[in-house]
Every structure is written in structure tokens, then in C-alpha cells.
Design a protein around this motif. Structure first.
Motif, PDB file in Angstrom:
ATOM      1  N   GLU A 290       7.354  -0.918  -9.240  1.00 31.42           N
ATOM      2  CA  GLU A 290       7.017  -0.324 -10.537  1.00 31.42           C
ATOM      3  C   GLU A 290       8.262   0.203 -11.242  1.00 31.42           C
ATOM      4  O   GLU A 290       8.479  -0.038 -12.428  1.00 31.42           O
ATOM      5  CB  GLU A 290       5.983   0.784 -10.361  1.00 31.42           C
ATOM      6  CG  GLU A 290       4.598   0.282  -9.971  1.00 31.42           C
ATOM      7  CD  GLU A 290       3.547   1.379 -10.049  1.00 31.42           C
ATOM      8  OE1 GLU A 290       3.874   2.493 -10.515  1.00 31.42           O
ATOM      9  OE2 GLU A 290       2.407   1.098  -9.642  1.00 31.42           O
TER      10      GLU A 290
ATOM     11  N   ASP B 124      10.960  -0.478  -5.023  1.00 33.55           N
ATOM     12  CA  ASP B 124       9.811   0.070  -5.735  1.00 33.55           C
ATOM     13  C   ASP B 124       9.527  -0.873  -6.892  1.00 33.55           C
ATOM     14  O   ASP B 124      10.297  -0.913  -7.867  1.00 33.55           O
ATOM     15  CB  ASP B 124      10.132   1.481  -6.248  1.00 33.55           C
ATOM     16  CG  ASP B 124       8.951   2.137  -6.951  1.00 33.55           C
ATOM     17  OD1 ASP B 124       8.215   1.422  -7.665  1.00 33.55           O
ATOM     18  OD2 ASP B 124       8.785   3.362  -6.819  1.00 33.55           O
TER      19      ASP B 124
ATOM     20  N   ASP C 251       0.822  -1.212   0.000  1.00 30.35           N
ATOM     21  CA  ASP C 251       0.000   0.000   0.000  1.00 30.35           C
ATOM     22  C   ASP C 251       0.857   1.263   0.000  1.00 30.35           C
ATOM     23  O   ASP C 251       0.390   2.337  -0.405  1.00 30.35           O
ATOM     24  CB  ASP C 251      -0.930   0.015   1.221  1.00 30.35           C
ATOM     25  CG  ASP C 251      -2.046  -1.025   1.123  1.00 30.35           C
ATOM     26  OD1 ASP C 251      -2.330  -1.491  -0.001  1.00 30.35           O
ATOM     27  OD2 ASP C 251      -2.618  -1.367   2.171  1.00 30.35           O
ATOM     28  N   GLU C 252       2.096   1.122   0.475  1.00 26.46           N
ATOM     29  CA  GLU C 252       3.037   2.248   0.476  1.00 26.46           C
ATOM     30  C   GLU C 252       3.878   2.265  -0.800  1.00 26.46           C
ATOM     31  O   GLU C 252       4.830   3.054  -0.914  1.00 26.46           O
ATOM     32  CB  GLU C 252       3.963   2.166   1.699  1.00 26.46           C
ATOM     33  CG  GLU C 252       3.240   2.134   3.031  1.00 26.46           C
ATOM     34  CD  GLU C 252       2.590   3.464   3.380  1.00 26.46           C
ATOM     35  OE1 GLU C 252       3.103   4.507   2.924  1.00 26.46           O
ATOM     36  OE2 GLU C 252       1.568   3.454   4.109  1.00 26.46           O
ATOM     37  N   GLY C 253       3.571   1.365  -1.737  1.00 24.02           N
ATOM     38  CA  GLY C 253       4.313   1.298  -2.988  1.00 24.02           C
ATOM     39  C   GLY C 253       5.659   0.621  -2.864  1.00 24.02           C
ATOM     40  O   GLY C 253       6.573   0.883  -3.667  1.00 24.02           O
TER      41      GLY C 253
END
Length: 464
Positions: A273, A271, A138-140
């Protein structure tokens, strides 16, 4: 109507489940163990025959709720909702299927403890880690981790004068000495082959400081896989030893006058992404990002409570002493092996990829799902509250004036007191899991306080 495996009424099988069934047939697997780690840190499980595996992949195997109130001495504790009434299911994760090289004809899968209707159960350790991973997402962010275990190879022999059995080390070699390689060679090669056959990538191996002590590290992995790997590792270290008429113990301090066995926990946040290491910042003097410092701040703030989960036994606190390279102080430092959190020097050929933190007060008597999940929650609290870890300690903290750096808890009871007072970790654990864990661990502290050292060493080297 029966499917190709001859089972009527079986739930629809997904591709991973079908691969499991195909492998059991082609590899001659007769029994498949569904494994879990309990609140005492013990690896337990049940096994299903190949003929019933298809249906049990969906329904799981019935299991009494009381087992999560059992301590490492097989003494059942009084915990509300964890008594003789009630059942959960051991539901396996097909992605974790491994044939067991040390147990021909057997295989294993890591299992979740679920309610009979299939929903998550509030005392399941694997679910605790899964929820921590989700909160982090949820924090990425995503965690990559690896346990770095040590263990003692030897033989179980009768104790003197009627005392409990003791562990006799397999050698008396020196730290990193080549004689240690040679004396443990046959076992080490069998272990490496067994681990690699189960998909665990071996990184390094060497004889360690203690007599008979070995260290063999496994490649890092996403958080859940890292905890699963620790269970497979523990099972394999001992299973290969048993097949060779040896005894291997991952207990923190199986022999009183020898070096203790840690299972240092390495972790980094990524991260997913951008596919970048959120801990890395080459412009910083220690190569760390602001996120990394805040994560360290969370670890430092919660370390007294964390040790109740990362060093989950009475025996574990025998190794957390100054100048034992096991960390006895709540501080961090650059390559400081006496600090609880070590900033690891990155490899110059892969600086970003190899930037990580090592949490040293950690051993194999801990439940790896609770341990890693708690570390994630503690570090995430530091990120959210922007906690400053203070200055790095780059000397042996034992050389500093008394009180300059806080000591970690000196006993399991002291660590449990800190855990009980830690709202962040208690809230993360939830009421049922927290009450059960505290009850189990308090009972172990009482039981071993009433006995002598030989009793403690015996039960720890026997179980872990």
C-alpha cells in the motif's frame, strides 16, 4: 456450439487464455508443455497439441497422484494417497506462457496440480507458495525475490573403467577471467537471448570459480514470478546447451574437485500500500528495519530445517562446507559470504529499493516453490514472535572457537531430521505434502548412501 478455435464445450476463455491461443496460432506453436516441479526437485510435465489447447486450459491434463511420490531416481515411494489410484490435473497458468527459443514449435506454461473438480490439491508445490504469499499478505506484506543460480557448462562423456558418465567442463578458466567469457561466449549469448525472449531480465553474467562454471543472474520479481522464473531458467540453461551439443548442469556439486553451484535466494518484504521496502531503515548501522531483524531471527531459528527444502538433495550438502563461500553456519552478517544470511550492501543510488537479504544455503536441486514458501513461513514466524537474531557475525565463522556459531546440517538426513522436528514448517507443509517430501528425500539419502561418489555425481548432473 464451437468457438473461433473450433472447440465445442470449451470453458469461457478469459483475455489471458485468448492471448495464449492467439500466440500459438501466429507463432506456429504445435506443442505446449505444462510444467511443474516435484518433491525430488525435478522439473516434469506433459504437453498438449495446439488443436486441444483451448479445452485443456480449463480442464488441464490428467496426471497420476503417484508422481509426487517419485524420487529423482524415478523410484516410486510408498506414501498414503499417492499410489496407483487417484488423479490430479495439470492446470496451466496462462500468465506464464512462453515460447521456447531452444525448442522451435514448442511453448510452456507453469502448472498447478489441482483436484479433478478444480480445487487446490494438498501436495501441489505452487499452491504451497501461493498460500505462503497469502499468509504474508494478511500481515500487510509482499515478498520480492530472485534466485541467483550458478551452473557448470561442459560435455557428458563416458566414465573411466566402466564408471557412470561424467561431466567434462567446457573450460579451465580462472574466476572472472576474460578467457572464460571468450570460451563460453557463443553459449552465453544464446542463453541471454533465450532468457530475454521469455521475459526474464538478465542482470549480470560472469565466469565463476569452478572450471566451466557460469553465473548469470535474473532480475527480482514478486515471489510467485520469482519461483516461476527459476523453473524457466533451469529449463533454458539446459535446453540451450542441448541445442549446442553441450551439457549444462545446475547440480550443487556436479564435479567433485570443483566449486559447487548455488542458487542464492535474495528476498525483501514490501508494504504494497505504501510501496516502501519494509526491510529498509537508513538510520540503522546495517540499514535494516526491526521487521528485517525479526525476519532474520526467524530464518536463523529455522535454518536447520530450512536446508532440507532449500538444499534439497544429497549432493547439495557437499557444497555446504566451511570456507567454500556457500555457508555452513547458522548466522548472519554484513556482506559476509560465509554466513547463511548475508545483509547485502545496497546501491547508493537506490538504497531503499535495493535493501535485501541473501540466503546462501540454497541451490537448484530444490523445488523453488517449496524453498521460497518455506523461507517466507520461517521469516514470518520470526516477525510474529519478535525473534532476536543476535549479533551479526562479521568475520569468517570458521575462525571462531568451535561451537561459537552453530553449524548447519552436514547431510540431507540430518536436515530432514530437523525438518521433521520443526512444527512451524511441518504445519505449513501440511500432512500429505510433508509425508511425501520426507519419504522421497529419505529414499534418495538411502539410495545414494548405498552407492559410490561417481554414481551420485552422475545422477545429479544428469537430472539437475
Amino acid at each position: 456450439m464451437a468457438d473461433r478455435y473450433g472447440v465445442t464445450g470449451v470453458h469461457p476463455l478469459d483475455p489471458a487464455e485468448r492471448r495464449v491461443l492467439e500466440r500459438t496460432e501466429t507463432e506456429g506453436i504445435e506443442l505446449v508443455r505444462f510444467l511443474y516441479a516435484d518433491h525430488g526437485g525435478v522439473i516434469r510435465g506433459k504437453a498438449v497439441s495446439r488443436s486441444r489447447l483451448a479445452e485443456r486450459l480449463g480442464s488441464g491434463i490428467g496426471h497420476t497422484v503417484a508422481m509426487m511420490a517419485m524420487n529423482m531416481l524415478d523410484q516410486l515411494q510408498e506414501v498414503e494417497r499417492l499410489g496407483p489410484v487417484g488423479e490430479v490435473r495439470l492446470v496451466p497458468d496462462p500468465a506464464t506462457f512462453v515460447a521456447l527459443p531452444y525448442a522451435p514449435g514448442a511453448a510452456a506454461m507453469l502448472a498447478d496440480l489441482r483436484e479433478p473438480d478444480g480445487s487446490p490439491w494438498a501436495a501441489c508445490p505452487r499452491t504451497f507458495l501461493r498460500e505462503a504469499i497469502a499468509v504474508l499478505a494478511d500481515e500487510g506484506l509482499a515478498a520480492v525475490a530472485a534466485y541467483e543460480p550458478e551452473f557448470t557448462l561442459g560435455r557428458r562423456v563416458p566414465g573411466p573403467d566402466g564408471e557412470p558418465d561424467r561431466l567434462l567442463p567446457a573450460d579451465d578458466s580462472l574466476c572472472y577471467a576474460t578467457s572464460g567469457f571468450d570460451q563460453a561466449h557463443d553459449y552465453a549469448m544464446s542463453l541471454v537471448r533465450a532468457l530475454q525472449a521469455q521475459g526474464l531480465r538478465v542482470e549480470h553474467y560472469h565466469p565463476e570459480l569452478g572450471h566451466g562454471q557460469q553465473e548469470l543472474s535474473i532480475r527480482h520479481a514478486p515471489a510467485m514470478r520469482a519461483a516461476d522464473n527459476q523453473v524457466i531458467y533451469r529449463e533454458t540453461v539446459r535446453g540451450v546447451a542441448f541445442r549446442a551439443s553441450l551439457w549444462a548442469s545446475l547440480a550443487p556439486k556436479p564435479i567433485a574437485d570443483q566449486a559447487g553451484n548455488g542458487a542464492h535466494l535474495h528476498i525483501s518484504l514490501w508494504d504494497p500500500e505504501l510501496r516502501v521496502n519494509a526491510f529498509s531503515d537508513p538510520s540503522d548501522r546495517y540499514g535494516l528495519s526491526e521487521t528485517a531483524y525479526r525476519f532474520i531471527g526467524g530464518l536463523i531459528a529455522h535454518l536447520p530445517a530450512l536446508t532440507a527444502l532449500t538444499c534439497g538433495s544429497v549432493n547439495g550438502f557437499r557444497r555446504l562446507a566451511p570456507r567454500m563461500w556457500s555457508s555452513a553456519y547458522a548466522c548472519y552478517g554484513m556482506d559476509n559470504r560465509e554466513a547463511a544470511v548475508r545483509i547485502c550492501s545496497p546501491m547508493r543510488t537506490a538504497v531503499e529499493a535495493s535493501t535485501n537479504l541473501e540466503i546462501k544455503p540454497s541451490d537448484s536441486s530444490a523445488n523453488p516453490y517449496l524453498s521460497l514458501g518455506a523461507v517466507i513461513h520461517a521469516g514470518l514466524d520470526g516477525i510474529r514472535r519478535k525473534l532476536d537474531p543476535g549479533e551479526a557475525v562479521n568475520v569468517d565463522p570458521a575462525t571462531l572457537p568451535e561451537g561459537a556459531v552453530a553449524r548447519l546440517p552436514r547431510s540431507l538426513d540430518e536436515a530432514l531430521d530437523a525438518l521433521e522436528a520443526d512444527d512451524v514448517l511441518m504445519d505449513a507443509l501440511g500432512p500429505l505434502r510433508a509425508s511425501a517430501y520426507l519419504a522421497v528425500k529419505r529414499s534418495e539419502a538411502r539410495a545414494f548412501a548405498a552407492q559410490d561418489l561417481a554414481y551420485e555425481l552422475f545422477h545429479h548432473f544428469r537430472v539437475f
